[in-house]
Motif scaffolding. Structure first.
Motif, PDB file in Angstrom:
ATOM      1  N   LEU A  44       9.377   0.899   4.485  1.00 37.81           N
ATOM      2  CA  LEU A  44       8.892   1.423   3.212  1.00 37.81           C
ATOM      3  C   LEU A  44       7.834   0.492   2.641  1.00 37.81           C
ATOM      4  CD1 LEU A  44      12.245   2.526   1.488  1.00 37.81           C
ATOM      5  CD2 LEU A  44      10.616   3.959   2.745  1.00 37.81           C
ATOM      6  N   GLN A  45       6.715   1.087   2.189  1.00 39.95           N
ATOM      7  CA  GLN A  45       5.692   0.301   1.506  1.00 39.95           C
ATOM      8  C   GLN A  45       5.482   0.901   0.117  1.00 39.95           C
ATOM      9  OE1 GLN A  45       1.683   0.175   3.151  1.00 39.95           O
ATOM     10  NE2 GLN A  45       1.448  -1.933   2.425  1.00 39.95           N
ATOM     11  N   PRO A  46       5.517   0.059  -0.937  1.00 40.50           N
ATOM     12  CA  PRO A  46       5.468   0.599  -2.305  1.00 40.50           C
ATOM     13  C   PRO A  46       4.082   1.108  -2.704  1.00 40.50           C
ATOM     14  CG  PRO A  46       5.481  -1.795  -2.346  1.00 40.50           C
ATOM     15  CD  PRO A  46       5.696  -1.397  -0.917  1.00 40.50           C
TER      16      PRO A  46
ATOM     17  N   GLU B 296      -5.608   3.199  -1.051  1.00 37.15           N
ATOM     18  CA  GLU B 296      -4.966   2.479   0.048  1.00 37.15           C
ATOM     19  C   GLU B 296      -5.699   1.159   0.317  1.00 37.15           C
ATOM     20  OE1 GLU B 296      -3.179   5.758   2.992  1.00 37.15           O
ATOM     21  OE2 GLU B 296      -5.369   5.828   2.924  1.00 37.15           O
ATOM     22  N   TRP B 297      -5.027   0.258   1.021  1.00 36.16           N
ATOM     23  CA  TRP B 297      -5.588  -1.009   1.484  1.00 36.16           C
ATOM     24  C   TRP B 297      -6.025  -1.919   0.322  1.00 36.16           C
ATOM     25  CZ3 TRP B 297      -9.281  -0.048   6.223  1.00 36.16           C
ATOM     26  CH2 TRP B 297      -8.607   0.706   7.192  1.00 36.16           C
TER      27      TRP B 297
ATOM     28  N   MET C  47      -1.656   2.571  -6.506  1.00 39.76           N
ATOM     29  CA  MET C  47      -2.305   1.643  -5.576  1.00 39.76           C
ATOM     30  C   MET C  47      -1.287   1.192  -4.521  1.00 39.76           C
ATOM     31  SD  MET C  47      -4.713  -0.707  -8.064  1.00 39.76           S
ATOM     32  CE  MET C  47      -3.379  -1.088  -9.206  1.00 39.76           C
ATOM     33  N   GLN C  48      -1.806   1.028  -3.303  1.00 39.01           N
ATOM     34  CA  GLN C  48      -0.939   0.674  -2.185  1.00 39.01           C
ATOM     35  C   GLN C  48      -1.672  -0.310  -1.284  1.00 39.01           C
ATOM     36  OE1 GLN C  48       0.094   4.079   0.197  1.00 39.01           O
ATOM     37  NE2 GLN C  48       1.223   2.906   1.736  1.00 39.01           N
ATOM     38  N   GLY C  49      -1.004  -1.352  -0.847  1.00 40.81           N
ATOM     39  CA  GLY C  49      -1.637  -2.331   0.026  1.00 40.81           C
ATOM     40  C   GLY C  49      -0.856  -3.629   0.044  1.00 40.81           C
ATOM     41  N   TYR C  50      -1.318  -4.578   0.869  1.00 42.15           N
ATOM     42  CA  TYR C  50      -0.595  -5.835   1.037  1.00 42.15           C
ATOM     43  C   TYR C  50      -0.579  -6.668  -0.258  1.00 42.15           C
ATOM     44  CZ  TYR C  50      -0.145  -5.200   6.077  1.00 42.15           C
ATOM     45  OH  TYR C  50       0.197  -4.751   7.310  1.00 42.15           O
ATOM     46  N   TYR C  51      -1.507  -6.411  -1.164  1.00 45.23           N
ATOM     47  CA  TYR C  51      -1.513  -7.133  -2.436  1.00 45.23           C
ATOM     48  C   TYR C  51      -0.226  -6.851  -3.214  1.00 45.23           C
ATOM     49  CZ  TYR C  51      -2.922  -8.652  -7.112  1.00 45.23           C
ATOM     50  OH  TYR C  51      -2.972  -9.279  -8.341  1.00 45.23           O
ATOM     51  N   TYR C  52       0.323  -5.630  -3.018  1.00 40.21           N
ATOM     52  CA  TYR C  52       1.533  -5.243  -3.736  1.00 40.21           C
ATOM     53  C   TYR C  52       2.788  -5.314  -2.864  1.00 40.21           C
ATOM     54  CZ  TYR C  52      -1.481  -3.662  -7.474  1.00 40.21           C
ATOM     55  OH  TYR C  52      -2.385  -3.639  -8.498  1.00 40.21           O
ATOM     56  N   GLY C  53       2.622  -5.710  -1.628  1.00 40.05           N
ATOM     57  CA  GLY C  53       3.812  -5.856  -0.794  1.00 40.05           C
ATOM     58  C   GLY C  53       3.637  -5.251   0.588  1.00 40.05           C
ATOM     59  N   GLN C  54       4.161  -5.965   1.578  1.00 41.66           N
ATOM     60  CA  GLN C  54       4.143  -5.460   2.939  1.00 41.66           C
ATOM     61  C   GLN C  54       5.318  -4.513   3.153  1.00 41.66           C
ATOM     62  OE1 GLN C  54       3.676  -8.362   5.984  1.00 41.66           O
ATOM     63  NE2 GLN C  54       2.103  -9.530   4.895  1.00 41.66           N
TER      64      GLN C  54
END
Length: 590
Positions: free
Chosen positions: A365-367, A553-554, A572-579
Motif C-alpha cells: 500500500l502506498q498512501p 504521482e511521483w 499527492m502520491q510519491g516517496y516524499y509521503y512514504g514508500q
C-alpha cells in the motif's frame, strides 16, 4: 467361402487382363487349425463378414457367417450383386454403385479402394427390419478399365460406432480444411521430435501464412476467405511427400512437418509450396482470386528440441518472412540476445503462474495524501510477487511480460481477491487498484467483483479502479461501458497516467470518471520546469471544470509538493509521503 477365397477355394486377388479371376488366383496358405485361428469366428465376434464379387457374372460369394451378420434367411438372397442391391435402401443404392464407377482405368495391381456406409433391409424394402452397414474393400478393373472383381468386408455399425467416428474426425481434423487440427499437429510434432532425437535424423517444421487473406475477407467476405484457405491447404498437401504431416495451426496458418529433411531440402520444399499457391488462380464463389504465402522454418532437433521452441521459432521466422516480401521463406537462425530474452520471459511467466498457484502474490500500500487535510485518505494497492526465498519482485518486472503472454487477467483477478479481502478486514480503508487493458473487456472480472463483495455498497464504495489513459483511449467504447458499469456498482474510477495519451482533453468528457492521476513524468520536475508547471496546472484546471478530482504521482520533494498544493491538486502520491508498505502492516488511522 473362406475369407479371402472364392467358393472353389482359390484366392480372390486381382486378375491379369487376359485371365478370369479364378484362373489368375493363387492359393493362400492358412495357418494350421492347431494354431487356433478361426477367421469366421473372428469376423462374427466383431459383427463382420466378407465377400468376393465377380462383376462380370454378378456372382457374389459370401463368408459362411453372412446370413447371421446380415440377418438374411440364406445366402441365396444375396448371392448376386443385383439381389444384394435390391435390399439396399433406395436413397443409399447410388452410394454403393458410385463407389464402383470412380477412378476408371485405375491401378490393375493394387485396385481401387472404397469405403461406404448404407442401410440394408434384409426382409425386403417393405419390411421394417433394417441394419446399418459399413462396406470397405477394393475393386480391380478389367481390360476395358471398368470394374471386374471386388472383394471387401461388411460390418454392422450402430449409433455408438457412428458417434465414435464423428468424435474421431472432430477431435483430429480441422473442420474447414480436413487436415489435422492444432492439437493433433502439435502432438504429432512432439512425437517426431522424440524420434529425431532417438534416430539422429533431422526434420523440418514450417509455418505457412496466407498473406492476403485479410484483404480477401474484407472485400469478399469470410466465406470466400475460407474457400481460399481450404484450397491453399489442398495445394500444399498435394505437394507433400509420403510421411510428411500438415495441419491447420490457426485461421490463416498451416504447420508442416517434413520428415528426414535438412535445411537445403526445406528450402526446396518451401519453393514448391510457394509455386503451387502462386502459379494458378483460385476459383471461388465470388471470383478467380490469387493468393500468396510466406513461410518460416526451423530444423529439428538441431535448432529446437521442444514443441514450444519449435513453434515459437517457426512463428518468429514467419514474421520475418512476411515483413520482407511476398513469396518468401526464412529459415531460423539462432540469436543469443533473442534467445536470452526468450529464456528470461519464460522464467518470468513460469514464476508468475507458480506464484498465483501457491498464493505468493502480495499487496503493498502506498498512501495518497489529501491536500485539504494533509492525511492519507486513499491507498494505492501495488502488487508484488514473492519469491521462494521471501524476496519481493515489483510489478514492473513481471506484469509487462505477463500481459504479452496473456496472464494479465489471472493477475488482475488475484489482485481483486486480495483487495476485497483487505477492504473486508478494514472498514475505514479506501483502496485504489489498477487493472490491465484486457480486464476492461472481461465480464468475468466484473462478476467476480460483485460475487466477492456480495454487492455490499460499503465495500464497493471504498474501491477505486484505475485504468490507464492509453488503454482507455484505444478501446474508447468498451472503456465507457466498463466505467459506467463500475460506477453503477458503486465503485469510483480513476484514469492513471493522465497526460501520457496526448488526447486527454478531447476524450476526458467521454469517460465519466471520478479521478485522474497525472502522469509522474510531468510531476517529478514540476518545481523547476516551466513547461511541466503549465501542463500540470492546465490538467488540474481542466479536471476541476469536469468536477473530477486529481492525483499527482511521483511527488519526491517539498518544493514540488508546495507547488502542487498551490495549483489546486486534490491528492499527492510519491516517496516524499512514504514508500509502499506491506498491506498486513496497515493499522487504522487515529
Amino acid at each position: 467361402m473362406i475369407s479371402g477365397r472364392d467358393s472353389d477355394g482359390r484366392s480372390a486377388g486381382p486378375p491379369p487382363e487376359d485371365k478370369t479371376p479364378s484362373e489368375n488366383s493363387e492359393r493362400i496358405e492358412l495357418l494350421p487349425e492347431a494354431e487356433g485361428l478361426d477367421l469366421v469366428s473372428i469376423l462374427s465376434s466383431v459383427e463382420e463378414t466378407a465377400y468376393v464379387w465377380d462383376l462380370r457374372t454378378g456372382r457374389v460369394d459370401w463368408e459362411s457367417n453372412a446370413p447371421e451378420i446380415l440377418d438374411v434367411s440364406d445366402l441365396s438372397q444375396i448371392s448376386t450383386g443385383a439381389a444384394y442391391h435390391a435390399l439396399i435402401a433406395p436413397e443409399h443404392l447410388n452410394v454403393r454403385l458410385q463407389a464402383f464407377s470412380r477412378s476408371v482405368g485405375a491401378d490393375n495391381l493394387r485396385g481401387v479402394p472404397y469405403r461406404i456406409q448404407y442401410r440394408l433391409r434384409p426382409g425386403g424394402l417393405r419390411s421394417g427390419k433394417e441394419v446399418r452397414l459399413e462396406d470397405q474393400g477394393r475393386w480391380w478393373p478389367g481390360p476395358d478399365g471398368h470394374p471386374q472383381l471386388a472383394r471387401g468386408v461388411v460390418r454392422i455399425v450402430d449409433d455408438q460406432y457412428l458417434e465414435q467416428q464423428r468424435l474421431l474426425v472432430r477431435n483430429d481434423l480441422d473442420e474447414l480444411t480436413g487436415q489435422l487440427n492444432r492439437i493433433r499437429l502439435t502432438q504429432a510434432l512432439g512425437t517426431v521430435l522424440s524420434r529425431t532425437e532417438r534416430d539422429r535424423r533431422s526434420c523440418a517444421f514450417l509455418m505457412i501464412s496466407v498473406n492476403n487473406l485479410a484483404v480477401i475477407n474484407e472485400t469478399f467476405g469470410l466465406e470466400v476467405g475460407d474457400e481460399v484457405i481450404a484450397e491453399v491447404g489442398r495445394r500444399i498437401r498435394a505437394k507433400l511427400r509420403g510421411g510428411d504431416v500438415i495441419g491447420r495451426y490457426s485461421a490463416n496458418k498451416f504447420g508442416i512437418i517434413l520428415m528426414n529433411c535438412g535445411a537445403r531440402a526445406a528450402e526446396t520444399a518451401a519453393e514448391r509450396f510457394i509455386e503451387a499457391v502462386r502459379d494458378t488462380t483460385i476459383k471461388t464463389t465470388a471470383a478467380q482470386l490469387s493468393a500468396t504465402i510466406s513461410l518460416g522454418g526451423v530444423i529439428i532437433p538441431d535448432q529446437a528440441n521442444s514443441v514450444q521452441d519449435t513453434v515459437n521459432f517457426a512463428l518468429r521466422t514467419l514474421d520475418i518472412a512476411k515483413s520482407k516480401r511476398f513469396d518468401c521463406f526464412v529459415l531460423y537462425e539462432p540469436s543469443p540476445a533473442g534467445d536470452g530474452a526468450r529464456v528470461r520471459n519464460k522464467t518470468i511467466a513460469e514464476g508468475v503462474v507458480s506464484a498465483l498457484d501457491e498464493n505468493r502474490m502480495r499487496l503493498m500500500l502506498q498512501p495518497m495524501i489529501a491536500t485539504r487535510s494533509g492525511k492519507a485518505e486513499i491507498y494505492e494497492a501495488l502488487l508484488r510477487m514473492e519469491r521462494h526465498d521471501g524476496s519481493l519482485v515489483s510489478a514492473g518486472e513481471f506484469v509487462p511480460i505477463a500481459e504479452q503472454l496473456g496472464l494479465s487477467r489471472l493477475i488482475d483477478r488475484r489482485t481483486l481477491e486480495l483487495t476485497v479481502d483487505l477492504l473486508m478486514k478494514h472498514s475505514d480503508l479506501v483502496v485504489s487498484v489498477n487493472v490491465s487493458g484486457l480486464t476492461c473487456t472481461d465480464k468475468e472480472w466484473l462478476l467476480t467483483l460483485h460475487r466477492l463483495t456480495a454487492g455490499q455498497p460499503d465495500v464497493l464504495g471504498r474501491m477505486i479502479v484505475e485504468i490507464t489513459e492509453t488503454v482507455a483511449l484505444q478501446e474508447i467504447d468498451q472503456s465507457v461501458t466498463f466505467v459506467d458499469t463500475l460506477r453503477e456498482l458503486g465503485c469510483r474510477v480513476a484514469i492513471d497516467d493522465f497526460g501520457a495519451g496526448y488526447t486527454s482533453f478531447k476524450n476526458l468528457k467521454l469517460l465519466n470518471v471520478d479521478m485522474v492521476k497525472i502522469d509522474g513524468a510531468f510531476v517529478k520536475n514540476v518545481a523547476d520546469d516551466k513547461s511541466d508547471q503549465i501542463f500540470v496546472k492546465t490538467m488540474i484546471d481542466l479536471a476541476k471544470s469536469f468536477g473530477v478530482e486529481t492525483v499527482a504521482e511521483w511527488v519526491g520533494d517539498e518544493r514540488s509538493a508546495n507547488y502542487l498544493i498551490d495549483a489546486g491538486v486534490t491528492y499527492m502520491q510519491g516517496y516524499y509521503y512514504g514508500q509502499p508498505f506491506d498491506s498486513s502492516d496497515y493499522v487504522k488511522a487515529a
